[in-house]
Structure formats: structure tokens, C-alpha cells
Enzyme design. Structure first.
Site, short mmCIF file in Angstrom:
data_model
loop_
_atom_site.label_atom_id
_atom_site.label_comp_id
_atom_site.label_asym_id
_atom_site.label_seq_id
_atom_site.Cartn_x
_atom_site.Cartn_y
_atom_site.Cartn_z
N TYR A 142 0.85 -1.21 0.00
CA TYR A 142 0.00 0.00 0.00
C TYR A 142 0.88 1.26 0.00
CZ TYR A 142 -3.64 -3.31 1.38
OH TYR A 142 -4.52 -4.37 1.43
N TRP A 199 -3.93 6.18 2.54
CA TRP A 199 -5.29 5.64 2.66
C TRP A 199 -6.04 6.42 3.74
CZ3 TRP A 199 -2.53 2.64 -0.48
CH2 TRP A 199 -3.20 1.78 -1.35
N ASP A 235 -6.78 4.63 7.34
CA ASP A 235 -5.45 4.31 7.88
C ASP A 235 -4.82 5.57 8.45
OD1 ASP A 235 -5.93 2.27 5.60
OD2 ASP A 235 -4.20 1.42 6.63
N TYR A 284 1.09 -0.91 -7.21
CA TYR A 284 -0.28 -1.08 -6.71
C TYR A 284 -1.28 -1.08 -7.85
CZ TYR A 284 -4.67 -0.28 -4.28
OH TYR A 284 -5.95 -0.40 -3.83
N ASP A 293 -12.76 -5.46 3.04
CA ASP A 293 -12.89 -5.72 1.60
C ASP A 293 -13.61 -7.00 1.20
OD1 ASP A 293 -11.20 -3.56 1.82
OD2 ASP A 293 -9.67 -4.34 0.50
N ARG A 298 -5.41 -13.29 0.59
CA ARG A 298 -5.97 -12.10 -0.04
C ARG A 298 -7.33 -12.42 -0.67
NH1 ARG A 298 -4.41 -7.04 0.60
NH2 ARG A 298 -5.24 -6.65 -1.47
N TRP A 340 -10.34 -10.45 5.52
CA TRP A 340 -11.44 -10.06 6.42
C TRP A 340 -12.45 -11.18 6.62
CZ3 TRP A 340 -11.58 -5.68 9.38
CH2 TRP A 340 -10.64 -4.68 9.05
N GLU A 392 -0.19 -6.93 9.42
CA GLU A 392 -1.42 -6.29 8.93
C GLU A 392 -2.63 -6.91 9.63
OE1 GLU A 392 -1.97 -6.72 4.72
OE2 GLU A 392 -3.64 -5.31 4.65
C1 DGY Z 1 -6.70 -2.96 -1.46
O1 DGY Z 1 -6.30 -2.60 -2.54
O2 DGY Z 1 -6.48 -4.06 -0.95
C2 DGY Z 1 -7.42 -2.02 -0.63
O3 DGY Z 1 -7.93 -2.57 0.54
C3 DGY Z 1 -8.45 -1.25 -1.36
O4 DGY Z 1 -8.53 -0.07 -0.66
#
Ligand code: DGY
Length: 419
Positions: free
Chosen positions: A29, A33, A36, A81, A160, A193, A344, A387
């Protein structure tokens, strides 16, 4: 040990500091954000309160004229990203994404100013800007005036790939999405993920909104995904109430009244999301009008708002009953969809722990709050600044040297002694 932990946390916050904003972590990341940053300011306040205020000010310097505060600010180019600025294509002077994130800013600003009153005079403009964001939420995300706002993309919730979105997400197509290469799976274990199918749907929504020129007053009705998340709404309620207090102190009684009115209406409406059977709040699928029977941490996070005390007590009992070695799992371990390691869908996130503990302690559930804080610090001591964490084993997952995890540790250390 405590001193060592404190120094390690501060070191991470400084390493991820890019001058006027922090990145959540290098690689995975690499930009600013929204939530965050605001939660990171709570960590920065322990060693540099002025820098903490700058973190929030930088975010709000990129607020859209309509009031929305984007979920990512792409301050500097970084090809590591996806989806980057070209995919969003929002036409902002400094590129941003076109969706938002949980509005913790009002809460964070109040907590910062409570401990750094010398910054108050500088913070006046932020009270106005944060109120504009709150107003935008109710104008664009609650067009029928239900009192509660909807998210229109799972990324807005911050949670997410929660199981909460599985049913409404089936309405989001995957066909026709432009070919893309994910970058997140090059930085973190793909098994931890979101899946490819979820990514296709995330991007379909982005393309849909982009096709509407990011006119934020049109996106809610145009989205096949409209979900009322109780945790998200609780954050908005709490921020409205905290901002109302600040506005009052600043002599801005109209702004105070506006924030209080939004919070009062939302609090009353929140009751419709309570599930006695689950002992927590649930999400509402606004398109079908049905509650989503998914016991995630979003419905526990609702304790962050001043909900009725009987519900706070029940949420504390629900967390106890989940029985994982570490708490608070982002999904009930015995429920369908639980995955101890996938983002999540089961793992623990310290920011959620922090907000649940804060709310429970305000509701008089001090023991329950203390148990969450202890568990959070155990995770850090055993597994470092990850994380997220496996709730069954405590294994560290996702990105490392994580900024908001470090920020939460500084907050937890403060509370460990009072807990
Ligand atoms: C990601 O890209 O994983 C983020 O959580 C989106 O904001």
C-alpha cells in the site's frame, strides 16, 4: 518490554512517514489511505501531535468539492499497486480514488485535540471540512432518508472481502472487465488475499462508476451493490457526535447541531439492524431489503457508537462466546465462510479491536474491553506488527511493519494500565 514495544511502534510510524502523510506499508500500500491515516494520527499524537494533525490535514486537502473524502490519495507514482490512478481516472489535480472509506476523522480529531489542546486553533477548518463529509454521506448514500448510509463498493467498508458481501456481490457482474494484473498478490500470500472473482467484481464497480464520470450523487442508485453496514454507520455516528462536541467548543453551534441531528437519526435507525439470534448487528442489503445473516466483526464494531447498553453487554458476551484463542475474529469461527487466514473472512485486525474496546469501555463493559486489549498486545508480543492475525494461532498475516497496527499498539499500551 513495554518500552521496547513503544520504540518499535514509533520506529514503524517514522519509517512509513512520507513527510506530510504515511503509507500503510511499503510495497503493498504505497499511497495515503483514508482511515489508515486518521487512525495513524492517534499513534503519532504520542510523540508528535503536530505531525498527527498534519496527517489529517493532508487527507482533507484532497477532499472533493462535493464533500467526499477519497479512500486513496495517489501522492506519488508507484506502479506496485493496482488499481492505480489511471484506472480510477477521477480527474483530480492530485489523483485520488473515487470511493470513500469509514469516516473515522471526526473521532480521531477529537481524540487528538483532547490530548493536544495547543493545536485547537489550527483545527477549526477541519471541523468544517469533516462536517461537509458527513453531510455528503447522508445526501448521497441515504437518498430515501432512512437515517443510515450505504456503501456502494466493498472497499468502502475497509472490510474488503468480508463474508457480509458474498450475497449482494453476486449481483455484480464480472463480464466485460478490462484485462488487468493484480499487484497485491506479489506482496502478500494470495491465499490470504481476496480471490480473483472478487477482484473482477471490485473492478467492474470501479468501471461502472468511472463510466458515470464519478458524479457522486448518481453512483448510489447506479450501483448493484448497496449495503448498509452497521459498523460503518457506527463510525459515522461516533464521528458526528465527537465532531459536534468539538464544534460546540469552537462556538460553531449550527455545525454542532447538524452533526448531532445526523447521529440521532442514525442511532434510532440502527436498531432495525439488531439480531437477537446472533447477539450482534447485521448488514442490510438495501436492494432486496433483507438483513444479511452473516456474523462478522462489522456487527460487533457497532459498539463504537452509543448503542443501548443491553446491546453492548450482549456484544461483549457474543465476543466471549466466539472462543477463539485471540480476539476479535473478523468472522464467527463456526459460521459459513470463515477462513482463519484470508484477510477479512476471519483474521483479527487491531484497528477493529481498538474501536470495539473503546466503545465497550464507554458502555461500562470494562472487563470485556480489557480482554480485547490484552489479547491485542499478546498478538503483538508474539507475532509483531502485522497487517492482520490468525485468530486461532496468532500467526502474523498480510503486510508487515504495518503503520496502523503500530499506531494502535501505542494506544493499547496507554490503556493497558487503566484496563
Ligand atoms: C486494497 O487494494 O487491498 C485495498 O484494501 C483497497 O482499498
Amino acid at each position: 518490554m513495554t518500552d521496547a514495544l513503544q520504540s518499535a511502534a514509533i520506529k514503524i510510524l517514522k519509517t512509513n512517514d512520507r513527510g506530510s502523510y504515511t503509507v500503510p506499508t511499503k510495497g503493498l500500500y504505497p499511497f495515503q489511505w483514508n482511515w489508515d491515516s486518521c487512525l495513524t494520527a492517534l499513534g503519532q499524537r504520542h510523540f508528535d501531535p503536530a505531525r498527527a494533525l498534519t496527517e489529517i490535514e493532508t487527507l482533507f486537502a484532497h477532499q472533493w468539492p462535493c464533500g467526499m473524502v477519497p479512500h486513496i490519495i495517489f501522492h506519488a507514482r508507484d506502479d506496485g499497486y493496482f488499481p492505480g490512478p489511471d484506472v480510477w481516472d477521477c480527474g483530480r489535480p492530485v489523483p485520488t480514488s473515487g470511493i470513500t472509506q469509514p469516516p473515522v476523522a471526526g473521532f480521531a480529531l477529537k481524540r487528538l485535540l483532547d490530548s493536544a489542546p495547543e493545536l485547537r486553533t489550527q483545527a477549526g477548518p477541519l471541523v468544517v471540512k469533516i462536517t461537509a463529509w458527513h453531510r455528503w454521506f447522508h445526501a448521497t448514500r441515504d437518498p430515501q432518508g432512512s437515517g443510515l448510509v450505504a456503501i456502494i463498493h466493498p472497499w468502502e467498508s475497509g472490510r474488503d472481502n468480508s463474508v457480509d458481501w458474498d450475497i449482494p456481490f453476486e449481483r455484480v457482474p464480472t463480464a466485460g472487465v478490462a484485462p488487468y494484473t493484480r499487484r497485491d498478490t506479489q506482496h502478500a500470500d494470495p491465499a490470504h488475499r481476496p480471490t480473483k472473482e472478487q477482484y473482477d467484481r471490485y473492478i467492474w464497480l470501479v468501471e461502472r462508476f468511472r463510466g458515470l464520470g464519478w458524479q457522486t450523487d448518481r453512483l448510489h442508485d447506479a450501483s448493484p451493490f448497496q449495503v448498509v453496514d452497521p459498523g460503518f454507520n457506527a463510525i459515522l455516528i461516533r464521528s458526528c457526535l465527537d465532531l459536534a462536541e468539538l464544534a460546540e467548543d469552537f462556538g460553531e453551534s449550527a455545525l454542532a447541531q447538524e452533526n448531532r441531528a445526523l447521529a440521532d437519526t442514525a442511532l434510532a435507525a440502527l436498531d432495525t439492524l439488531w439480531s437477537e439470534a446472533r447477539g450482534q448487528y447485521l448488514c442490510l442489503d438495501r436492494i432486496t431489503g433483507a438483513l444479511i445473516d452473516s456474523p462478522s466483526s462489522g456487527g460487533l464494531l457497532t459498539a463504537f457508537a452509543p448503542i443501548p447498553s443491553k446491546h453492548a453487554a450482549r456484544i461483549a458476551a457474543t465476543i466471549d462466546a466466539r472462543g477463539t484463542r485471540f480476539r476479535v475474529a473478523s468472522h464467527a469461527p463456526d459460521a459459513a465462510g470463515f477462513d482463519a487466514k484470508r484477510y477479512w473472512r476471519g483474521p483479527i485486525w487491531l484497528v477493529v479491536n481498538y474501536m470495539i474496546a473503546d466503545g465497550l469501555s464507554r458502555a461500562g463493559e470494562a472487563d470485556a474491553a480489557a480482554r480485547i486489549i490484552r489479547s491485542s498486545l499478546d498478538l503483538i508480543r508474539n507475532s509483531g506488527f502485522a497487517e492482520y492475525y490468525d485468530p486461532l494461532t496468532g500467526e502474523p498475516l498480510g503486510g508487515t511493519q504495518f503503520t496502523w497496527t503500530a499506531a494502535m499498539v501505542l494506544e493499547f499500551l496507554l490503556r493497558e494500565h487503566v484496563a
